[in-house]
Scaffold this motif. Structure first.
Motif, PDB file in Angstrom:
ATOM      1  N   GLY A   8       0.822  -1.201   0.000  1.00 41.02           N
ATOM      2  CA  GLY A   8       0.000   0.000   0.000  1.00 41.02           C
ATOM      3  C   GLY A   8       0.853   1.247   0.000  1.00 41.02           C
ATOM      4  O   GLY A   8       2.073   1.190  -0.135  1.00 41.02           O
ATOM      5  N   ARG A   9       0.181   2.377   0.142  1.00 41.54           N
ATOM      6  CA  ARG A   9       0.859   3.678   0.148  1.00 41.54           C
ATOM      7  C   ARG A   9       0.784   4.304   1.534  1.00 41.54           C
ATOM      8  O   ARG A   9      -0.246   4.197   2.217  1.00 41.54           O
ATOM      9  CB  ARG A   9       0.211   4.625  -0.861  1.00 41.54           C
ATOM     10  N   LEU A  10       1.869   4.971   1.911  1.00 44.20           N
ATOM     11  CA  LEU A  10       1.896   5.669   3.187  1.00 44.20           C
ATOM     12  C   LEU A  10       0.937   6.855   3.143  1.00 44.20           C
ATOM     13  O   LEU A  10       0.925   7.613   2.176  1.00 44.20           O
ATOM     14  CB  LEU A  10       3.301   6.171   3.514  1.00 44.20           C
ATOM     15  N   THR A  11       0.141   7.007   4.193  1.00 48.79           N
ATOM     16  CA  THR A  11      -0.819   8.106   4.252  1.00 48.79           C
ATOM     17  C   THR A  11      -0.180   9.404   4.745  1.00 48.79           C
ATOM     18  O   THR A  11      -0.743  10.477   4.565  1.00 48.79           O
ATOM     19  CB  THR A  11      -1.995   7.760   5.174  1.00 48.79           C
ATOM     20  N   ALA A  28       9.469   3.550  14.406  1.00 48.77           N
ATOM     21  CA  ALA A  28       8.747   4.297  13.376  1.00 48.77           C
ATOM     22  C   ALA A  28       7.315   3.804  13.299  1.00 48.77           C
ATOM     23  O   ALA A  28       7.063   2.599  13.285  1.00 48.77           O
ATOM     24  CB  ALA A  28       9.432   4.128  12.025  1.00 48.77           C
ATOM     25  N   ARG A  29       6.383   4.733  13.262  1.00 51.02           N
ATOM     26  CA  ARG A  29       4.964   4.401  13.111  1.00 51.02           C
ATOM     27  C   ARG A  29       4.457   5.064  11.838  1.00 51.02           C
ATOM     28  O   ARG A  29       4.729   6.229  11.588  1.00 51.02           O
ATOM     29  CB  ARG A  29       4.149   4.922  14.295  1.00 51.02           C
ATOM     30  N   TYR A  30       3.732   4.273  11.042  1.00 51.56           N
ATOM     31  CA  TYR A  30       3.111   4.826   9.850  1.00 51.56           C
ATOM     32  C   TYR A  30       1.854   4.035   9.522  1.00 51.56           C
ATOM     33  O   TYR A  30       1.630   2.950  10.050  1.00 51.56           O
ATOM     34  CB  TYR A  30       4.073   4.865   8.659  1.00 51.56           C
ATOM     35  N   THR A  31       1.029   4.619   8.670  1.00 48.53           N
ATOM     36  CA  THR A  31      -0.210   3.975   8.254  1.00 48.53           C
ATOM     37  C   THR A  31      -0.159   3.712   6.762  1.00 48.53           C
ATOM     38  O   THR A  31       0.216   4.595   5.985  1.00 48.53           O
ATOM     39  CB  THR A  31      -1.427   4.865   8.596  1.00 48.53           C
ATOM     40  N   LEU A  32      -0.517   2.490   6.375  1.00 48.52           N
ATOM     41  CA  LEU A  32      -0.593   2.116   4.966  1.00 48.52           C
ATOM     42  C   LEU A  32      -2.042   2.114   4.521  1.00 48.52           C
ATOM     43  O   LEU A  32      -2.902   1.548   5.202  1.00 48.52           O
ATOM     44  CB  LEU A  32      -0.042   0.704   4.740  1.00 48.52           C
ATOM     45  N   ALA A  33      -2.298   2.755   3.373  1.00 53.30           N
ATOM     46  CA  ALA A  33      -3.600   2.660   2.722  1.00 53.30           C
ATOM     47  C   ALA A  33      -3.507   1.493   1.748  1.00 53.30           C
ATOM     48  O   ALA A  33      -2.758   1.538   0.777  1.00 53.30           O
ATOM     49  CB  ALA A  33      -3.925   3.949   1.981  1.00 53.30           C
ATOM     50  N   VAL A  34      -4.235   0.425   2.047  1.00 50.42           N
ATOM     51  CA  VAL A  34      -4.191  -0.799   1.247  1.00 50.42           C
ATOM     52  C   VAL A  34      -5.511  -0.921   0.494  1.00 50.42           C
ATOM     53  O   VAL A  34      -6.577  -1.015   1.114  1.00 50.42           O
ATOM     54  CB  VAL A  34      -3.967  -2.034   2.146  1.00 50.42           C
ATOM     55  N   ASP A  35      -5.436  -0.895  -0.849  1.00 54.82           N
ATOM     56  CA  ASP A  35      -6.641  -1.001  -1.672  1.00 54.82           C
ATOM     57  C   ASP A  35      -7.326  -2.338  -1.457  1.00 54.82           C
ATOM     58  O   ASP A  35      -6.664  -3.376  -1.341  1.00 54.82           O
ATOM     59  CB  ASP A  35      -6.306  -0.866  -3.159  1.00 54.82           C
ATOM     60  N   GLU A  41     -20.287  -0.844  -3.728  1.00 50.63           N
ATOM     61  CA  GLU A  41     -20.805   0.515  -3.655  1.00 50.63           C
ATOM     62  C   GLU A  41     -21.204   0.866  -2.227  1.00 50.63           C
ATOM     63  O   GLU A  41     -21.823   0.064  -1.519  1.00 50.63           O
ATOM     64  CB  GLU A  41     -22.022   0.641  -4.578  1.00 50.63           C
ATOM     65  N   GLY A  42     -20.800   2.037  -1.792  1.00 53.65           N
ATOM     66  CA  GLY A  42     -21.127   2.500  -0.453  1.00 53.65           C
ATOM     67  C   GLY A  42     -20.141   2.071   0.614  1.00 53.65           C
ATOM     68  O   GLY A  42     -20.254   2.482   1.755  1.00 53.65           O
ATOM     69  N   GLU A  43     -19.169   1.216   0.266  1.00 54.50           N
ATOM     70  CA  GLU A  43     -18.162   0.782   1.230  1.00 54.50           C
ATOM     71  C   GLU A  43     -16.828   1.435   0.920  1.00 54.50           C
ATOM     72  O   GLU A  43     -16.574   1.842  -0.217  1.00 54.50           O
ATOM     73  CB  GLU A  43     -17.996  -0.745   1.172  1.00 54.50           C
ATOM     74  N   PRO A  44     -15.944   1.522   1.918  1.00 52.20           N
ATOM     75  CA  PRO A  44     -14.612   2.084   1.651  1.00 52.20           C
ATOM     76  C   PRO A  44     -13.865   1.255   0.603  1.00 52.20           C
ATOM     77  O   PRO A  44     -14.107   0.051   0.468  1.00 52.20           O
ATOM     78  CB  PRO A  44     -13.901   1.994   3.000  1.00 52.20           C
ATOM     79  N   THR A  45     -12.971   1.896  -0.138  1.00 54.40           N
ATOM     80  CA  THR A  45     -12.195   1.184  -1.159  1.00 54.40           C
ATOM     81  C   THR A  45     -10.802   0.827  -0.663  1.00 54.40           C
ATOM     82  O   THR A  45     -10.044   0.197  -1.384  1.00 54.40           O
ATOM     83  CB  THR A  45     -12.076   2.030  -2.439  1.00 54.40           C
ATOM     84  N   ALA A  46     -10.463   1.237   0.557  1.00 58.26           N
ATOM     85  CA  ALA A  46      -9.137   0.931   1.115  1.00 58.26           C
ATOM     86  C   ALA A  46      -9.263   0.705   2.613  1.00 58.26           C
ATOM     87  O   ALA A  46     -10.188   1.190   3.260  1.00 58.26           O
ATOM     88  CB  ALA A  46      -8.164   2.071   0.835  1.00 58.26           C
ATOM     89  N   ASP A  47      -8.310  -0.055   3.132  1.00 58.88           N
ATOM     90  CA  ASP A  47      -8.176  -0.226   4.570  1.00 58.88           C
ATOM     91  C   ASP A  47      -6.929   0.532   5.006  1.00 58.88           C
ATOM     92  O   ASP A  47      -5.945   0.604   4.266  1.00 58.88           O
ATOM     93  CB  ASP A  47      -8.036  -1.712   4.915  1.00 58.88           C
ATOM     94  N   PHE A  48      -6.968   1.086   6.199  1.00 57.28           N
ATOM     95  CA  PHE A  48      -5.841   1.853   6.721  1.00 57.28           C
ATOM     96  C   PHE A  48      -5.228   1.055   7.860  1.00 57.28           C
ATOM     97  O   PHE A  48      -5.846   0.886   8.918  1.00 57.28           O
ATOM     98  CB  PHE A  48      -6.307   3.243   7.152  1.00 57.28           C
TER      99      PHE A  48
END
Length: 154
Positions: A8-11, A28-35, A41-48
């Motif tokens: 994923g990508r770092l937020t 180090a702490r970071y959050t990944l946005a994982v598709d 429809e109506g639900e998130p497209t990524a998990d953080f």
């Protein structure tokens, strides 16, 4: 077995602190946005997903990782809890990073970071370069039609 692999990508840029003591260790702490693979429809497209990297992995994150960078992480899931200032018990779930590496080329990463932060990069004079409008956004070139027949490992 407790093993997780994410891409994923770092937020945001990693938040790095050093432990106290004789031999300070990077944390180090970071959050990944994982598709999500399947989108409804109506639900998130990524998990953080919250990630924590210790020692050399934490130092690597501090030095090289930035908001928008696409990385692959492997590690283990760790749960915990604490009581916040209001006396409420808060439960946590983190990925403890064992390995992390870049998941795209530097050029693709720079383009992604620019679009992630809604800035347009200065590309300069690109008239001598191949037409990148037709190239996929992952930084790799498409294989021309008919080339597969001439490959020795087909």
């Amino acid at each position: 077995m407790n093993k997780v692999i994410l891409m994923g990508r770092l937020t945001r840029d990693p938040m790095v602190r050093y432990s106290q003591g004789e031999k300070p260790m990077a944390v180090a702490r970071y959050t990944l946005a994982v598709d999500r693979r399947f989108k409804r429809e109506g639900e998130p497209t990524a998990d953080f997903i919250s990630c924590v990297a210790f020692g050399k992995q934490g130092e690597f994150a501090e030095k090289y990782l930035r908001k928008g960078t696409k990385i692959a992480v492997s590690g283990r899931i760790q749960t915990g809890s604490y009581t916040n200032r209001d006396g409420v018990k808060v439960y946590t779930t983190d990925v403890i990073v064992e390995d992390q590496e870049f998941a795209e080329s530097k050029a693709a990463s720079d383009r992604s970071r620019a679009s992630f932060s809604m800035e347009e990069p200065d590309m300069g004079d690109r008239s001598a370069e191949p037409d990148m409008a037709k190239a996929p956004s992952d930084g790799f070139m498409n294989v021309p039609d008919g080339l597969e027949e001439n490959l020795p490992f087909n």
